[in-house]
Design a protein around this motif. Sequence first.
Motif, PDB file in Angstrom:
ATOM      1  N   ARG A  50       0.857  -1.151  -0.065  1.00 19.44           N
ATOM      2  CA  ARG A  50      -0.036  -0.020   0.041  1.00 19.44           C
ATOM      3  C   ARG A  50       0.916   1.276   0.194  1.00 19.44           C
ATOM      4  NH1 ARG A  50      -5.080  -0.122   0.038  1.00 19.44           N
ATOM      5  NH2 ARG A  50      -5.685   1.364   1.632  1.00 19.44           N
ATOM      6  N   TRP A  51       2.087   1.169   0.758  1.00 21.26           N
ATOM      7  CA  TRP A  51       2.926   2.244   0.889  1.00 21.26           C
ATOM      8  C   TRP A  51       4.347   1.780   0.547  1.00 21.26           C
ATOM      9  CZ3 TRP A  51       6.036   4.125   5.055  1.00 21.26           C
ATOM     10  CH2 TRP A  51       6.323   5.533   5.097  1.00 21.26           C
ATOM     11  N   LYS A  52       5.318   2.680  -0.170  1.00 16.60           N
ATOM     12  CA  LYS A  52       6.629   1.903  -0.442  1.00 16.60           C
ATOM     13  C   LYS A  52       7.588   2.251   0.493  1.00 16.60           C
ATOM     14  CE  LYS A  52       9.630   2.113  -4.547  1.00 16.60           C
ATOM     15  NZ  LYS A  52      10.147   2.859  -5.578  1.00 16.60           N
ATOM     16  N   ILE A  53       7.508   1.487   1.606  1.00 17.37           N
ATOM     17  CA  ILE A  53       8.469   1.512   2.734  1.00 17.37           C
ATOM     18  C   ILE A  53       9.720   1.020   2.094  1.00 17.37           C
ATOM     19  CG2 ILE A  53       7.973  -0.999   3.628  1.00 17.37           C
ATOM     20  CD1 ILE A  53       8.426   0.331   6.409  1.00 17.37           C
ATOM     21  N   SER A  54      11.085   1.505   2.630  1.00 17.64           N
ATOM     22  CA  SER A  54      12.375   1.002   2.007  1.00 17.64           C
ATOM     23  C   SER A  54      12.705  -0.281   2.645  1.00 17.64           C
ATOM     24  CB  SER A  54      13.272   2.063   2.311  1.00 17.64           C
ATOM     25  OG  SER A  54      14.574   1.877   2.089  1.00 17.64           O
ATOM     26  N   PHE A  55      12.799  -1.396   1.683  1.00 15.56           N
ATOM     27  CA  PHE A  55      13.470  -2.652   2.266  1.00 15.56           C
ATOM     28  C   PHE A  55      14.852  -2.299   2.254  1.00 15.56           C
ATOM     29  CE2 PHE A  55       9.617  -4.199   0.369  1.00 15.56           C
ATOM     30  CZ  PHE A  55       9.206  -5.230   1.261  1.00 15.56           C
ATOM     31  N   HIS A  56      15.735  -1.564   1.470  1.00 12.81           N
ATOM     32  CA  HIS A  56      17.126  -1.183   1.841  1.00 12.81           C
ATOM     33  C   HIS A  56      17.528  -0.454   3.059  1.00 12.81           C
ATOM     34  CE1 HIS A  56      16.852  -1.232  -2.567  1.00 12.81           C
ATOM     35  NE2 HIS A  56      17.998  -1.414  -2.760  1.00 12.81           N
ATOM     36  N   ALA A  57      16.609   0.379   3.540  1.00 14.80           N
ATOM     37  CA  ALA A  57      16.999   0.814   4.726  1.00 14.80           C
ATOM     38  C   ALA A  57      16.517  -0.280   6.042  1.00 14.80           C
ATOM     39  CB  ALA A  57      16.024   1.800   5.177  1.00 14.80           C
ATOM     40  N   ALA A  58      15.481  -1.076   5.688  1.00 15.66           N
ATOM     41  CA  ALA A  58      15.224  -2.187   6.800  1.00 15.66           C
ATOM     42  C   ALA A  58      16.340  -2.885   6.734  1.00 15.66           C
ATOM     43  CB  ALA A  58      13.952  -2.590   6.559  1.00 15.66           C
ATOM     44  N   VAL A  59      16.866  -3.581   5.770  1.00 17.60           N
ATOM     45  CA  VAL A  59      17.898  -4.506   5.816  1.00 17.60           C
ATOM     46  C   VAL A  59      19.200  -4.034   6.502  1.00 17.60           C
ATOM     47  CG1 VAL A  59      19.315  -5.834   4.230  1.00 17.60           C
ATOM     48  CG2 VAL A  59      17.141  -6.030   3.971  1.00 17.60           C
ATOM     49  N   CYS A  60      19.378  -2.696   5.905  1.00 19.84           N
ATOM     50  CA  CYS A  60      20.704  -2.046   6.467  1.00 19.84           C
ATOM     51  C   CYS A  60      20.698  -1.917   8.135  1.00 19.84           C
ATOM     52  CB  CYS A  60      20.734  -0.973   5.817  1.00 19.84           C
ATOM     53  SG  CYS A  60      22.627  -0.168   6.063  1.00 19.84           S
ATOM     54  N   ALA A  61      19.819  -1.467   8.412  1.00 20.96           N
ATOM     55  CA  ALA A  61      19.421  -1.188   9.944  1.00 20.96           C
ATOM     56  C   ALA A  61      19.439  -2.402  10.802  1.00 20.96           C
ATOM     57  CB  ALA A  61      18.246  -0.333  10.016  1.00 20.96           C
ATOM     58  N   GLY A  62      18.710  -3.440  10.183  1.00 14.58           N
ATOM     59  CA  GLY A  62      18.764  -4.693  10.982  1.00 14.58           C
ATOM     60  C   GLY A  62      19.996  -5.336  11.191  1.00 14.58           C
ATOM     61  N   THR A  63      20.996  -5.198  10.044  1.00 21.77           N
ATOM     62  CA  THR A  63      22.386  -5.571   9.996  1.00 21.77           C
ATOM     63  C   THR A  63      23.110  -5.073  10.957  1.00 21.77           C
ATOM     64  OG1 THR A  63      22.162  -6.053   7.505  1.00 21.77           O
ATOM     65  CG2 THR A  63      24.138  -5.808   8.375  1.00 21.77           C
ATOM     66  N   VAL A  64      23.122  -3.742  10.972  1.00 22.17           N
ATOM     67  CA  VAL A  64      23.588  -2.816  12.275  1.00 22.17           C
ATOM     68  C   VAL A  64      23.296  -3.450  13.475  1.00 22.17           C
ATOM     69  CG1 VAL A  64      24.004  -0.605  13.291  1.00 22.17           C
ATOM     70  CG2 VAL A  64      23.891  -0.823  10.721  1.00 22.17           C
ATOM     71  N   VAL A  65      22.099  -3.747  13.792  1.00 15.94           N
ATOM     72  CA  VAL A  65      21.670  -4.242  15.147  1.00 15.94           C
ATOM     73  C   VAL A  65      22.453  -5.637  15.381  1.00 15.94           C
ATOM     74  CG1 VAL A  65      19.793  -5.132  16.452  1.00 15.94           C
ATOM     75  CG2 VAL A  65      19.499  -3.118  14.971  1.00 15.94           C
ATOM     76  N   VAL A  66      22.396  -6.587  14.291  1.00 13.56           N
ATOM     77  CA  VAL A  66      23.210  -7.767  14.502  1.00 13.56           C
ATOM     78  C   VAL A  66      24.806  -7.610  14.564  1.00 13.56           C
ATOM     79  CG1 VAL A  66      24.004  -9.936  13.323  1.00 13.56           C
ATOM     80  CG2 VAL A  66      21.331  -9.165  13.245  1.00 13.56           C
ATOM     81  N   LEU A  67      25.373  -6.775  13.885  1.00 10.96           N
ATOM     82  CA  LEU A  67      26.760  -6.618  14.078  1.00 10.96           C
ATOM     83  C   LEU A  67      27.146  -5.885  15.329  1.00 10.96           C
ATOM     84  CD1 LEU A  67      27.628  -4.747  10.567  1.00 10.96           C
ATOM     85  CD2 LEU A  67      28.108  -6.959  11.549  1.00 10.96           C
ATOM     86  N   THR A  68      26.358  -5.229  16.034  1.00 15.87           N
ATOM     87  CA  THR A  68      26.431  -4.667  17.332  1.00 15.87           C
ATOM     88  C   THR A  68      26.583  -5.818  18.316  1.00 15.87           C
ATOM     89  OG1 THR A  68      24.014  -4.453  18.070  1.00 15.87           O
ATOM     90  CG2 THR A  68      25.362  -2.618  16.958  1.00 15.87           C
ATOM     91  N   LYS A  69      26.095  -7.316  17.704  1.00 13.80           N
ATOM     92  CA  LYS A  69      26.250  -8.418  18.894  1.00 13.80           C
ATOM     93  C   LYS A  69      27.621  -9.152  18.690  1.00 13.80           C
ATOM     94  CE  LYS A  69      22.013  -7.205  20.505  1.00 13.80           C
ATOM     95  NZ  LYS A  69      22.244  -6.704  21.629  1.00 13.80           N
ATOM     96  N   VAL A  70      28.197  -8.995  17.530  1.00 12.43           N
ATOM     97  CA  VAL A  70      29.363  -9.883  17.041  1.00 12.43           C
ATOM     98  C   VAL A  70      30.505  -8.815  17.047  1.00 12.43           C
ATOM     99  CG1 VAL A  70      27.927 -11.439  15.911  1.00 12.43           C
ATOM    100  CG2 VAL A  70      28.998  -9.416  14.593  1.00 12.43           C
ATOM    101  N   LEU A  71      30.452  -7.489  17.277  1.00 13.52           N
ATOM    102  CA  LEU A  71      31.538  -6.582  16.990  1.00 13.52           C
ATOM    103  C   LEU A  71      31.517  -5.577  18.479  1.00 13.52           C
ATOM    104  CD1 LEU A  71      31.319  -5.513  13.547  1.00 13.52           C
ATOM    105  CD2 LEU A  71      33.057  -7.079  14.337  1.00 13.52           C
ATOM    106  N   PRO A  72      32.437  -5.023  18.618  1.00 13.22           N
ATOM    107  CA  PRO A  72      32.309  -4.014  19.670  1.00 13.22           C
ATOM    108  C   PRO A  72      30.994  -3.019  19.372  1.00 13.22           C
ATOM    109  CG  PRO A  72      34.742  -4.291  19.103  1.00 13.22           C
ATOM    110  CD  PRO A  72      33.805  -4.903  18.115  1.00 13.22           C
ATOM    111  N   ALA A  73      30.095  -3.116  20.516  1.00 13.13           N
ATOM    112  CA  ALA A  73      28.819  -2.596  20.385  1.00 13.13           C
ATOM    113  C   ALA A  73      28.806  -1.070  19.890  1.00 13.13           C
ATOM    114  CB  ALA A  73      28.093  -2.766  21.524  1.00 13.13           C
TER     115      ALA A  73
END
Length: 146
Positions: A73-96
Amino acid sequence: MPAAMIALGVRSGRLDSHHIVDRARRTGPLLAAVAAVLVALALLVVLGAPALLVATVTAMLVALGVTVPITLRWKISFHAAVCAGTVVVLTKVLPAWPAAIAGAAVVALVCWARVRLTHHTWAQVAAGAAVGTLTTWATLAAFGLG
């Protein structure tokens, strides 16, 4: 798999471009993405993958569960969602903190690029980044990794 499906759709003329501007044509590729994530998740569980990897792919599925209905219905950004989610995961495996700061800069750059290319508005990239961050954080927390 979804990228191949999109490429074939563009080549055959069924899809307008790899961006799939016509939202009515997104259903098939989006369902293919959900199916691919489900297959990957099942394989990871069966093969005994580490909990963080299973949680990360589960977070992808949860994010798709939120973004797919929205984007119809509305063009939410998958690019932004994937990028932001990846950052959350990286804070768990690298110095936060360093990962969060560097990651925030990358998310901002991706969001800027999507708006600059006129593929999204600022609201669409902000919503995508928020969904990616929140669904990933909540999923990792549910796995006891938060």
